[in-house]
Write a protein that holds these residues in place. Structure first.
Motif, PDB file in Angstrom:
ATOM      1  N   ALA A   1       0.833  -1.204   0.000  1.00 37.88           N
ATOM      2  CA  ALA A   1       0.000   0.000   0.000  1.00 37.88           C
ATOM      3  C   ALA A   1       0.869   1.257   0.000  1.00 37.88           C
ATOM      4  O   ALA A   1       0.577   2.241  -0.687  1.00 37.88           O
ATOM      5  CB  ALA A   1      -0.929  -0.004   1.215  1.00 37.88           C
ATOM      6  N   ALA A   2       1.977   1.201   0.755  1.00 35.55           N
ATOM      7  CA  ALA A   2       2.857   2.372   0.851  1.00 35.55           C
ATOM      8  C   ALA A   2       3.553   2.679  -0.462  1.00 35.55           C
ATOM      9  O   ALA A   2       3.939   3.819  -0.720  1.00 35.55           O
ATOM     10  CB  ALA A   2       3.899   2.147   1.945  1.00 35.55           C
TER      11      ALA A   2
ATOM     12  N   THR B   1      16.378   1.498   4.768  1.00 29.85           N
ATOM     13  CA  THR B   1      17.693   0.893   4.948  1.00 29.85           C
ATOM     14  C   THR B   1      18.646   1.825   5.688  1.00 29.85           C
ATOM     15  O   THR B   1      19.386   1.387   6.584  1.00 29.85           O
ATOM     16  CB  THR B   1      18.293   0.508   3.590  1.00 29.85           C
ATOM     17  N   ASP B   2      18.647   3.091   5.329  1.00 27.43           N
ATOM     18  CA  ASP B   2      19.538   4.041   6.003  1.00 27.43           C
ATOM     19  C   ASP B   2      19.245   4.105   7.498  1.00 27.43           C
ATOM     20  O   ASP B   2      20.161   4.213   8.324  1.00 27.43           O
ATOM     21  CB  ASP B   2      19.403   5.437   5.389  1.00 27.43           C
ATOM     22  N   PHE B   3      17.978   4.044   7.840  1.00 20.81           N
ATOM     23  CA  PHE B   3      17.593   4.051   9.258  1.00 20.81           C
ATOM     24  C   PHE B   3      18.089   2.788   9.963  1.00 20.81           C
ATOM     25  O   PHE B   3      18.667   2.847  11.051  1.00 20.81           O
ATOM     26  CB  PHE B   3      16.075   4.174   9.370  1.00 20.81           C
ATOM     27  N   LEU B   4      17.894   1.633   9.332  1.00 16.98           N
ATOM     28  CA  LEU B   4      18.294   0.363   9.937  1.00 16.98           C
ATOM     29  C   LEU B   4      19.810   0.248  10.114  1.00 16.98           C
ATOM     30  O   LEU B   4      20.286  -0.489  10.970  1.00 16.98           O
ATOM     31  CB  LEU B   4      17.784  -0.809   9.101  1.00 16.98           C
ATOM     32  N   LEU B   5      20.567   0.978   9.283  1.00 11.08           N
ATOM     33  CA  LEU B   5      22.027   0.910   9.357  1.00 11.08           C
ATOM     34  C   LEU B   5      22.629   1.935  10.320  1.00 11.08           C
ATOM     35  O   LEU B   5      23.852   1.997  10.458  1.00 11.08           O
ATOM     36  CB  LEU B   5      22.625   1.096   7.958  1.00 11.08           C
TER      37      LEU B   5
ATOM     38  N   ALA C   1      11.691  10.562   6.213  1.00 11.96           N
ATOM     39  CA  ALA C   1      10.929  10.321   7.438  1.00 11.96           C
ATOM     40  C   ALA C   1       9.649   9.537   7.170  1.00 11.96           C
ATOM     41  O   ALA C   1       9.162   8.816   8.050  1.00 11.96           O
ATOM     42  CB  ALA C   1      10.593  11.649   8.113  1.00 11.96           C
ATOM     43  N   TYR C   2       9.086   9.670   5.951  1.00 17.80           N
ATOM     44  CA  TYR C   2       7.806   9.044   5.644  1.00 17.80           C
ATOM     45  C   TYR C   2       7.939   7.548   5.348  1.00 17.80           C
ATOM     46  O   TYR C   2       6.951   6.824   5.332  1.00 17.80           O
ATOM     47  CB  TYR C   2       7.158   9.759   4.455  1.00 17.80           C
ATOM     48  N   LYS C   3       9.143   7.076   5.095  1.00 18.91           N
ATOM     49  CA  LYS C   3       9.326   5.647   4.796  1.00 18.91           C
ATOM     50  C   LYS C   3       8.916   4.796   5.993  1.00 18.91           C
ATOM     51  O   LYS C   3       9.142   5.167   7.149  1.00 18.91           O
ATOM     52  CB  LYS C   3      10.791   5.347   4.463  1.00 18.91           C
ATOM     53  N   LEU C   4       8.320   3.641   5.705  1.00 19.10           N
ATOM     54  CA  LEU C   4       8.089   2.681   6.773  1.00 19.10           C
ATOM     55  C   LEU C   4       9.440   2.299   7.372  1.00 19.10           C
ATOM     56  O   LEU C   4      10.414   2.058   6.653  1.00 19.10           O
ATOM     57  CB  LEU C   4       7.403   1.426   6.225  1.00 19.10           C
ATOM     58  N   ALA C   5       9.504   2.223   8.687  1.00 21.81           N
ATOM     59  CA  ALA C   5      10.790   2.002   9.365  1.00 21.81           C
ATOM     60  C   ALA C   5      11.482   0.734   8.872  1.00 21.81           C
ATOM     61  O   ALA C   5      12.695   0.710   8.661  1.00 21.81           O
ATOM     62  CB  ALA C   5      10.581   1.941  10.876  1.00 21.81           C
TER      63      ALA C   5
END
Length: 293
Positions: free
Chosen positions: A21-22, A43-47, A35-39
C-alpha cells in the motif's frame, strides 16, 4: 460476498500488505521525505549505529526461523582452515613453490590435505542419519561456508544428495560461499558472535580440522562453554593430533601449568579418520544404531 471471518484471522494487515500500500501513495514533498518511509523499509535508518541492537536481533532470528521452517533439529558442525587445499591441489602448490619458505609451507599443506578427504567422508556419513518420525532432520552438516575443510564438509553432504548449511561471514576481502552448500541454507553474517552462536545452538557434534586464528577461536570458545557448563557436553572431535595440534599448541602443558584441570583434556576426542569420529558420535548418541553406515 460473505462477511464472515475465521476467528484465527489477524485483525491488523500484514507488513507485506502495508508495504504494498505504501508503494502506491501519491508523490508529494511529504511522502517523498525519508521520514515518511516505513521504518522496516528504510535501509539508512536500519544501518544507523543506534539500531545495532535491532540488527543483532535480526541476525539471530533470520537463520533461526529459516532452520525451523526447514525442520533442522540438530547440526554436525565442521570447523577448519580455509587455506588447506584438497590433495591434488596441494601437490600443485608444492610443484609451483618458488622459494624455500613457500616449499616448506606447501609441504605442510600437502601433509594436512589428506584431512580434506576425511572431512568429506565424515560429512557423507553424518548426512545418512535418518529423518525422524516428525520429519525433523538431525546431524545436518554445517560449515563456515568457505573453501578447504569447509568445502569438504558441504561437498560430502552433496555427494549423498543431502542438504547442508553454510554460515558465511562478511570480510574485508571477498569470501564467497562454496558451491556445495544448499542455496536456501546459505547464510551470511555481519557479526562473528552471532555466527558462532548459530553454530552451537543446534550442534550435537563438532569436528575440528587443522586451522588458523578463526578455527582456534571457534574451538576454544566451544571448549570454554563446555568446561564452564554454559552448554552441555557434546563430542568435540579433533583431527591431526601429531600432524598438527601437538606442533602448534601444547594442551597438556596447560594442565601441567594448572590453568586447566587434567580432566578438561578429556573434553577432546582425538581422531585420524572419519570412522573414528563417527564411532565417538555413536557412543554418545544411542540412536546411531539406526544407521547402516
Amino acid at each position: 460476498m460473505s462477511d464472515k471471518h475465521n476467528p484465527s484471522d489477524p485483525v491488523f494487515p500484514s507488513s507485506k500488505t502495508d508495504a504494498a500500500a505504501a508503494s502506491h501513495v501519491s508523490s508529494s514533498p511529504q511522502t517523498e521525505s525519508e521520514a515518511y518511509k516505513l521504518a522496516f523499509q528504510d535501509t539508512d535508518f536500519l544501518l544507523r549505529d543506534d539500531l545495532r541492537p535491532v540488527r543483532f536481533q535480526l541476525e539471530l532470528l533470520k537463520p533461526e526461523l529459516l532452520m525451523n521452517e526447514a525442520k533442522i533439529a540438530s547440526l554436525f558442525v565442521v570447523y577448519g582452515s580455509a587455506r588447506v587445499p584438497e590433495p591434488a591441489k596441494a601437490q600443485e602448490k608444492l610443484a609451483n613453490a618458488k622459494t624455500d619458505w613457500d616449499r616448506r609451507v606447501a609441504e605442510r599443506l600437502v601433509a594436512k590435505s589428506r584431512y580434506y578427504d576425511e572431512a568429506r567422508k565424515l560429512a557423507r556419513i553424518a548426512s545418512r542419519f535418518p529423518v525422524d518420525e516428525d520429519g525433523q532432520r538431525h546431524f545436518v552438516v554445517t560449515s563456515g561456508g568457505g573453501p578447504s575443510f569447509m568445502e569438504a564438509a558441504n561437498r560430502g553432504a552433496h555427494d549423498e544428495g543431502k542438504e547442508s548449511i553454510g554460515l558465511n561471514i562478511v570480510l574485508p576481502h571477498e569470501q564467497l560461499p562454496n558451491a556445495y552448500i544448499t542455496p536456501d541454507l546459505s547464510f551470511q553474517f555481519h557479526y562473528f558472535a552471532l555466527r558462532k552462536m548459530h553454530f552451537l545452538m543446534r550442534a550435537r557434534a563438532v569436528a575440528v580440522f587443522p586451522g588458523g586464528f578463526g578455527t582456534f577461536d571457534e574451538m576454544f570458545e566451544l571448549l570454554t562453554l563446555i568446561q564452564t557448563g554454559k552448554v552441555r557436553r557434546i563430542p568435540v572431535l579433533l583431527f591431526g593430533k601429531e600432524e598438527f595440534w601437538d606442533k602448534v599448541v601444547d594442551l597438556e602443558a596447560l594442565a601441567l601449568e594448572g590453568t586447566i584441570s587434567k580432566e578438561d583434556l578429556d573434553l577432546i576426542t582425538w581422531c585420524e579418520t572419519a570412522e573414528e569420529a563417527w564411532a565417538e558420535v555413536c557412543r554418545v548418541y544411542d540412536a546411531c544404531d539406526r544407521m547402516d553406515v
